[in-house]
Scaffold this motif. Sequence first.
Motif, PDB file in Angstrom:
ATOM      1  N   LEU A  60       0.906  -1.173  -0.096  1.00 20.32           N
ATOM      2  CA  LEU A  60      -0.016   0.030  -0.002  1.00 20.32           C
ATOM      3  C   LEU A  60       0.944   1.431   0.007  1.00 20.32           C
ATOM      4  O   LEU A  60       0.390   2.336  -0.211  1.00 20.32           O
ATOM      5  CB  LEU A  60      -0.857   0.002   1.182  1.00 20.32           C
ATOM      6  N   TRP A 111      -0.191  -4.517  -5.058  1.00 22.89           N
ATOM      7  CA  TRP A 111      -1.065  -3.344  -4.925  1.00 22.89           C
ATOM      8  C   TRP A 111      -2.170  -3.031  -5.854  1.00 22.89           C
ATOM      9  O   TRP A 111      -3.282  -2.844  -5.392  1.00 22.89           O
ATOM     10  CB  TRP A 111      -0.058  -2.190  -5.512  1.00 22.89           C
ATOM     11  N   GLU A 115      -5.974  -2.364  -4.653  1.00 26.73           N
ATOM     12  CA  GLU A 115      -6.491  -1.219  -4.828  1.00 26.73           C
ATOM     13  C   GLU A 115      -7.360  -1.141  -6.047  1.00 26.73           C
ATOM     14  O   GLU A 115      -8.352  -0.408  -6.228  1.00 26.73           O
ATOM     15  CB  GLU A 115      -5.150  -0.177  -4.869  1.00 26.73           C
TER      16      GLU A 115
END
Length: 233
Positions: A60, A111, A115
């Motif tokens: 993150l 990631w 996300e």
Amino acid sequence: MASKIFMGTMPEIMENILNNNLNNEFHTLHSCALVSRHWCKMSIPILWQDPFSFDRRKPLFISKYFSSLGEDEKFVLKKCGVNTDSETLFNYAKFLKVLDLFRLENKVKKWIDLELINSKLYCNSSMHYIINLLFKLFIESGATLYTLDLHFSEFLKFSPEIFYSLGENKQFFSQLQNLSLGIISRFNIESVATLLRVLAKNTTRIMNLNYFILYFILLYALLNHKINLENLV
């Protein structure tokens, strides 16, 4: 003397202590950054000089880089639901000293899974778009690499903008001391050759070079007439 070190009146000694003893201690360095403003200024650059090597660290942290992007890049990410408006205290990209493309690709993939699972950007090309975005940011932020590990998967390719940025920001490779090549797909021979030519022009301090795999890559390329030998000299 100890009190002077901790109070910040002897920054060189404190920086050496952190660099030489806590270089790979993520949690300890993070704790040091919370002690005071002075400790924070010394700890953060060390934390971010090789951020992709911390295996237990969630990816993150990649989002923090986006606050330093240009408006055009931010606009594209915002359309995909990525928050780029968070304020940061540092230009984290500038602190990068070690870059392993295999680890970079691995962290970016994780990631994206966290996300962008519901984003329009979530597709086969999204990982390589983000990698190119980050690599360009590292180059243009003023970072200087000490260690570079080249790894090109079958689908990873650098955009022409990357090579242009490298030409305009020669400091990126100027301090490079360690260069190695991992797995490199035969589909990326031209990108590898172009990058090696850039390295040849901008590096004078390489002390450790792992070229074993490179030999077979270039041999394969030459046998298949994909690289003009004169361009490598």
